[in-house]
Motif scaffolding. Sequence first.
Motif, PDB file in Angstrom:
ATOM      1  N   ALA A 119      -4.233  24.899  48.535  1.00  0.00           N
ATOM      2  CA  ALA A 119      -4.625  24.292  49.708  1.00  0.00           C
ATOM      3  C   ALA A 119      -3.440  23.775  50.566  1.00  0.00           C
ATOM      4  CB  ALA A 119      -5.644  23.155  49.864  1.00  0.00           C
ATOM      5  N   VAL A 120      -2.689  22.863  50.195  1.00  0.00           N
ATOM      6  CA  VAL A 120      -1.347  22.641  50.800  1.00  0.00           C
ATOM      7  C   VAL A 120      -0.415  23.646  50.991  1.00  0.00           C
ATOM      8  CG1 VAL A 120       0.765  20.947  50.578  1.00  0.00           C
ATOM      9  CG2 VAL A 120      -1.398  20.163  49.770  1.00  0.00           C
ATOM     10  N   ASP A 121      -0.173  24.656  49.925  1.00  0.00           N
ATOM     11  CA  ASP A 121       0.753  25.743  50.055  1.00  0.00           C
ATOM     12  C   ASP A 121       0.342  26.825  51.091  1.00  0.00           C
ATOM     13  OD1 ASP A 121       2.078  24.738  47.733  1.00  0.00           O
ATOM     14  OD2 ASP A 121       1.145  25.999  46.345  1.00  0.00           O
ATOM     15  N   ASP A 122      -1.169  26.880  51.375  1.00  0.00           N
ATOM     16  CA  ASP A 122      -1.580  27.643  52.343  1.00  0.00           C
ATOM     17  C   ASP A 122      -1.348  27.302  53.830  1.00  0.00           C
ATOM     18  OD1 ASP A 122      -2.594  29.329  50.218  1.00  0.00           O
ATOM     19  OD2 ASP A 122      -4.746  28.639  50.611  1.00  0.00           O
ATOM     20  N   VAL A 123      -1.420  25.830  53.677  1.00  0.00           N
ATOM     21  CA  VAL A 123      -1.120  25.137  55.192  1.00  0.00           C
ATOM     22  C   VAL A 123       0.286  25.412  55.600  1.00  0.00           C
ATOM     23  CG1 VAL A 123      -1.165  23.071  56.468  1.00  0.00           C
ATOM     24  CG2 VAL A 123      -3.087  23.466  55.064  1.00  0.00           C
ATOM     25  N   VAL A 124       1.089  25.237  54.591  1.00  0.00           N
ATOM     26  CA  VAL A 124       2.828  25.252  54.710  1.00  0.00           C
ATOM     27  C   VAL A 124       2.987  27.021  55.189  1.00  0.00           C
ATOM     28  CG1 VAL A 124       4.829  25.257  53.697  1.00  0.00           C
ATOM     29  CG2 VAL A 124       3.261  23.499  53.161  1.00  0.00           C
ATOM     30  N   LYS A 125       2.397  27.791  54.140  1.00  0.00           N
ATOM     31  CA  LYS A 125       2.564  29.195  54.775  1.00  0.00           C
ATOM     32  C   LYS A 125       2.200  29.323  56.068  1.00  0.00           C
ATOM     33  CE  LYS A 125       2.007  33.881  52.837  1.00  0.00           C
ATOM     34  NZ  LYS A 125       1.286  34.444  51.586  1.00  0.00           N
ATOM     35  N   GLN A 126       1.087  28.969  56.521  1.00  0.00           N
ATOM     36  CA  GLN A 126       0.564  29.208  58.039  1.00  0.00           C
ATOM     37  C   GLN A 126       1.597  28.636  59.069  1.00  0.00           C
ATOM     38  OE1 GLN A 126      -3.676  28.190  58.437  1.00  0.00           O
ATOM     39  NE2 GLN A 126      -4.258  28.925  56.181  1.00  0.00           N
ATOM     40  N   HIS A 127       2.109  27.559  58.699  1.00  0.00           N
ATOM     41  CA  HIS A 127       2.831  26.815  59.678  1.00  0.00           C
ATOM     42  C   HIS A 127       4.285  26.602  59.177  1.00  0.00           C
ATOM     43  CE1 HIS A 127      -0.794  25.618  62.063  1.00  0.00           C
ATOM     44  NE2 HIS A 127      -1.329  25.378  60.609  1.00  0.00           N
ATOM     45  N   GLU A 128       4.713  27.781  58.658  1.00  0.00           N
ATOM     46  CA  GLU A 128       6.052  27.705  57.994  1.00  0.00           C
ATOM     47  C   GLU A 128       7.226  27.257  58.854  1.00  0.00           C
ATOM     48  OE1 GLU A 128       8.755  31.083  56.129  1.00  0.00           O
ATOM     49  OE2 GLU A 128       7.070  30.528  54.803  1.00  0.00           O
ATOM     50  N   GLU A 129       7.230  27.700  60.005  1.00  0.00           N
ATOM     51  CA  GLU A 129       8.218  27.543  61.089  1.00  0.00           C
ATOM     52  C   GLU A 129       8.471  26.157  61.302  1.00  0.00           C
ATOM     53  OE1 GLU A 129      11.468  28.561  63.150  1.00  0.00           O
ATOM     54  OE2 GLU A 129      10.109  29.986  61.898  1.00  0.00           O
ATOM     55  N   LYS A 130       7.484  25.456  61.490  1.00  0.00           N
ATOM     56  CA  LYS A 130       7.363  23.949  61.659  1.00  0.00           C
ATOM     57  C   LYS A 130       7.430  22.953  60.422  1.00  0.00           C
ATOM     58  CE  LYS A 130       5.609  24.344  66.189  1.00  0.00           C
ATOM     59  NZ  LYS A 130       4.575  23.740  67.532  1.00  0.00           N
ATOM     60  N   MET A 131       6.774  23.572  59.314  1.00  0.00           N
ATOM     61  CA  MET A 131       6.748  22.621  58.095  1.00  0.00           C
ATOM     62  C   MET A 131       7.511  22.763  57.087  1.00  0.00           C
ATOM     63  SD  MET A 131       2.464  22.411  57.696  1.00  0.00           S
ATOM     64  CE  MET A 131       1.482  21.691  58.733  1.00  0.00           C
ATOM     65  N   LEU A 132       8.131  23.966  56.801  1.00  0.00           N
ATOM     66  CA  LEU A 132       9.448  24.292  55.957  1.00  0.00           C
ATOM     67  C   LEU A 132      10.720  23.938  56.702  1.00  0.00           C
ATOM     68  CD1 LEU A 132       9.946  25.279  52.971  1.00  0.00           C
ATOM     69  CD2 LEU A 132      10.029  27.823  54.245  1.00  0.00           C
ATOM     70  N   ILE A 133      11.082  22.976  56.222  1.00  0.00           N
ATOM     71  CA  ILE A 133      12.444  22.342  56.928  1.00  0.00           C
ATOM     72  C   ILE A 133      13.700  22.762  56.100  1.00  0.00           C
ATOM     73  CG2 ILE A 133      10.953  20.608  58.024  1.00  0.00           C
ATOM     74  CD1 ILE A 133      12.209  18.480  56.144  1.00  0.00           C
ATOM     75  N   TYR A 134      13.403  23.164  54.758  1.00  0.00           N
ATOM     76  CA  TYR A 134      14.803  23.267  53.921  1.00  0.00           C
ATOM     77  C   TYR A 134      14.511  24.287  52.758  1.00  0.00           C
ATOM     78  CZ  TYR A 134      18.203  23.015  50.498  1.00  0.00           C
ATOM     79  OH  TYR A 134      19.193  23.317  49.578  1.00  0.00           O
ATOM     80  N   THR A 135      15.387  25.307  52.737  1.00  0.00           N
ATOM     81  CA  THR A 135      14.947  26.152  51.583  1.00  0.00           C
ATOM     82  C   THR A 135      16.746  26.369  51.007  1.00  0.00           C
ATOM     83  OG1 THR A 135      15.194  28.046  52.893  1.00  0.00           O
ATOM     84  CG2 THR A 135      13.177  27.370  52.165  1.00  0.00           C
TER      85      THR A 135
END
Length: 419
Positions: free
Chosen positions: A402-418
């Motif tokens: 469920a957490v991974d799904d939310v991050v994927k849906q809002h990746e532009e704002k939630m994923l801050i480093y790769t």
Amino acid sequence: MGLFKKKEENIAVEDTDVTATVDAGRRFSVIIEGITTMLDGNGSIITGQLFGKILKGDKVYVYMATAKAIECEVQAVEATIDGRSAIVDEAEDTTVSLQLTLPDDANIKKYAIISNIAPQEKLDPRVSIENPALAGIINGMTAHGTDNTFHATVAYWASHARFITPIKMDQEPQINENGMAVIPKDTKIGFYMLKSAVKLTGTPEDKDSMVLPLFTDWTALRRWEGLAKDGQKIHTQVLTFQDVYAMIKRGDVYAGIAINPFNKIPCTLPVPYLDTITGTPGYQAEFGKKDTNAPQENVQEQKIPAGKKILLGVPVENEENATIRTKLTEYGQTHEDIKSISFLTKVEEDTKIVRHLVVLEFPTDFTKDQMKEHMEAIYQTLKPFAHEINQIEYALKGAIPAVDDVVKQHEEKMLIYTA
């Protein structure tokens, strides 16, 4: 540039300038070398070496290791001028004796530091970094370098410091709608190096002694002539001693650190000196690794009870969250074990408790203890900035769909480093 020559990491961006908005007004420090109780028992006379200009009536702070800074006022100044002592209203760069409005129970010790720079109780991203005690004590490296008590004092203040260091970035920070600078998640950061003209202990014969330049304050950084070009702002990063030590020990690029290398009295500490600091019982008690068989002080594993509803969302745009994003991005960029970092806000539906949620991705062969070490380090990094929401939770990428799904849906704002 004195003992040092500038050498840059291989990142092709323009040099930048030290901002002119930082206050570089009159500042001074005194290394206390002697304390004499007055004949009537009413007060003490403090003797020491003055660096900078002091005035009668100045508000000052007395810094001693493990103690809270004492605020007081300079009541009288006696200075050595042309070999003679005289009562004066001001003095500069000389031996002084001071009468201060100290409390009766003040137990002033040798190598305490007097400074007119106030202590920073909490780290505030809107306030320039200051390390008045460290900036003051390292002025005594030449005069007191053979005294173990002096070196113990240097070690204490260095290990508790927050340093400024200039950095290079391959792209400029982005300004969001609230006017806050945000480092893009794929930004590459490079650190400067200085070449020491003196061969440092531990440096192989066939290698130069390269040191990481660190600064206690912006006034010290501004002394780096030639760092700036065309009036642009310089990019800097704030590093704790623990950050610095971990970075230096990950490779063999640096032979040590240079604190305020462009001051009149620079302070160069080779890696073996840093090893000695981190190996002391006091350092280990405060900063050392905890027993891996005991629970971590701040990081504990918990499972979400079945049926408990939580809400996940994008953190609101404010200064606190912008700072946390920046610190998380910097942490990922300086720790190759971190594969990705996402930043969310978590709300428990029944209790309405709000927490920061940091989602981390580690190598597949990472153990729980290795993960906890990073979680503890991130907690310590974020703690000074987490005020409105002061609870931090972690999740592992791939562990909670469920957490991974939310991050994927809002990746532009939630994923801050790769990586």
